[in-house]
Write a protein that holds these residues in place. Sequence first.
Motif, PDB file in Angstrom:
ATOM      1  N   ASP A  14       0.802  -1.228   0.000  1.00  0.00           N
ATOM      2  CA  ASP A  14       0.000   0.000   0.000  1.00  0.00           C
ATOM      3  C   ASP A  14       0.835   1.277   0.000  1.00  0.00           C
ATOM      4  OD1 ASP A  14      -2.168   1.649  -0.087  1.00  0.00           O
ATOM      5  OD2 ASP A  14      -3.217   0.764   1.602  1.00  0.00           O
ATOM      6  N   LYS A 175     -11.447  -0.814   6.782  1.00  0.00           N
ATOM      7  CA  LYS A 175     -10.561  -0.240   5.762  1.00  0.00           C
ATOM      8  C   LYS A 175     -10.959   1.208   5.499  1.00  0.00           C
ATOM      9  CE  LYS A 175      -9.683  -1.116   0.837  1.00  0.00           C
ATOM     10  NZ  LYS A 175      -8.236  -0.960   0.780  1.00  0.00           N
ATOM     11  N   HIS A 204      -7.126  -0.352   9.168  1.00  0.00           N
ATOM     12  CA  HIS A 204      -6.283   0.156   8.090  1.00  0.00           C
ATOM     13  C   HIS A 204      -6.713   1.591   7.807  1.00  0.00           C
ATOM     14  CE1 HIS A 204      -4.288  -0.038   4.076  1.00  0.00           C
ATOM     15  NE2 HIS A 204      -5.298   0.708   3.687  1.00  0.00           N
ATOM     16  N   HIS A 206      -5.101   5.777   6.445  1.00  0.00           N
ATOM     17  CA  HIS A 206      -4.043   6.495   5.725  1.00  0.00           C
ATOM     18  C   HIS A 206      -3.767   7.819   6.420  1.00  0.00           C
ATOM     19  CE1 HIS A 206      -3.569   4.106   1.916  1.00  0.00           C
ATOM     20  NE2 HIS A 206      -4.662   3.555   2.403  1.00  0.00           N
ATOM     21  N   HIS A 240       0.817   5.819   5.050  1.00  0.00           N
ATOM     22  CA  HIS A 240       0.288   5.366   6.342  1.00  0.00           C
ATOM     23  C   HIS A 240       1.086   5.957   7.497  1.00  0.00           C
ATOM     24  CE1 HIS A 240      -1.920   2.249   4.118  1.00  0.00           C
ATOM     25  NE2 HIS A 240      -0.941   2.476   3.270  1.00  0.00           N
TER      26      HIS A 240
HETATM   27 CO    CO Z   1      -5.092   1.547   1.737  1.00  0.00          CO
END
Ligand code: CO
Length: 461
Positions: A14, A175, A204, A206, A240
Motif C-alpha cells: 500500500d 478499511k 487500516h 491512511h 500510512h
Molecule cells: Co489503503
Amino acid sequence: MNKKVHITEVVLRDANQSQIATRMPRSDFEDILETMDQAGYYSMEVWGGATFDSCLRYLDEDPWERLRFIRSRVKKTKLQMLLRGQNILGYKHYSDDTVRAFVRKSIENGIDIIRIFDALNDPQNMATAIDECIKAGGHAQGTICYTISPIHTFENYVKLGKTLEKMGCHSICIKDMAGIMSPQVAFELVSALKKELTIPVYVHSHSTTGLGPLTLMKAVEAGADGIDTAISIFSGGTSHPATESMVYALQEMGYDTGVNVKICSKINEHFKPVQARFLKEGGLNPSVLTTKIEALNYQIPGGMLSNLISQLTAVDKLDKLDEVLVETPIVRSDMGYPPLVTPMSQMVGVQAVTNVLTGSRYKNISKEVKAYCRGEYGASPAPINKTLMMMALGNEKPYEGRYDDTIEPEIPAAKKYLGDLAESEEDVLSYVAFPQQAEKFLKERRNKKALKVTYTIQEAD
Ligand code: CO
C-alpha cells in the motif's frame, strides 16, 4: 502480560501504491526481505491491490514470480495480500472459476492472509473469495470499507461484521482507504465490533488528512487487535502512519507489538536511497507527502480529488471544479451512497464531471454506471434514485439474482486461446485478469527465452 497489538508492514504494497504508484521493482527490496522477516511484524502486506497490474504493465515482472521470491526470503512472517472480492485484482466482476483459482493459486504461491473487500460492502461479492480462501487453508480477512453517508451507520457496519464472521472469516478489517475516519469514530466503531464479534479486528487507515496516527491509536485503545503501518521513509501523506512511531508510542503505553525497532532502523536505512531515487526521478510527487484536509471537507478521497482535477485540466475546464465538488455528493447519493473506493470512486467522479460539463444531469451516462444500475457490481448500499435508473436503463430491468451467476467460466477459453504461450495455470490467470498486459508480457517472455537458447547454442560452438 501486556496486550498484544499486531503490526502489519505495508511498504511493499500500500505505501508503494499510495506514494509511488506501485512502481517499486523487485530489485529495490530483494536484499532487505530477510531482515524484514526478523523485524517481528505480525504480517507483511506484499501483494494484491495494484501490484499485480503494475508488475505486468510497467515493471516487466511476473507478479507470481515476485510473490514466490518474497516467500523464499520471508520464511516466518505471514504474507498478506489485498483482493477486491469478485473483482480479484481488476476493475470488473470475474467468473467464480476465476475467483476460486486466483485465491487458491495466491495461497499456493505463498500468501497466508487474504484481505477481501468489496467496493459496495456487498457480502455476496466477497462470498466466493472467502469460501475458497478458507477451503485452501488461508486466513480469510473480511473487510468493512469505511465511508461517511446517512446509511453507513455503526449499526450497519456491525451487521456487516457479523455477516462476515458468520461466513467464516478469521478476522475483520476496517478499511479507511481515504483516511477520513476520525479518532472518535474509530474508537466507537472498534468498540462496537469488539463487543459483538469474537474474531480479531484490524484497522487500516491512511495519513492523507493527518488523522491516521490518532485514529490508529484510538482504535488500539478500543481494543483493535492490529494496525497497518509503513516504514517511516515511506510513511505519511497519502501513505500510512510510520511503523517506528506507532511502535514507540504503543510500547510506551504498555502494548506489546513484538516489533524490534533496531531492525526497523536497518529496514529504513535500506529504503532511504530508494525513496530518494523516486523523488529525484519524478516517480514520487512531493505533493503526496503533505497533509491534505480537503478529503475531510469534501469527503472525497485524495486520489479521487486529484483525478477530478486532472480530468478537468485535460479539457481546460478547471474553473468548473467547484461545481463538480457540489455535483459529486449528489451523484453519489443518487447511486445509493457507494463507498468512494476503486472502481466506484472513478464511476462517481466521471459521472459528476460529465453532468457538469454537459450542463444536464445524466444526459450522458457511462457504460459502467449503466452496468452498475443493472446490478453488475452487486447490490447498491441504498436504493438507486428512480430518475437515474430510468435515464440509465429505460425499460430494461435490472438483474434480480446474482449477476456473477450469469458470467460464463473464463479459464477454459483463456487456456485454449493462449495455447503453449501459457506455461502454467498462473499464466492463464494473469491473462484472464489483465488480457492485454499479460499477453504482451507472455510473448516478450517467450521471445527472451528463444534469444537465450540461441546464445546458449552459440556459446556451445
Ligand atoms: Co489503503
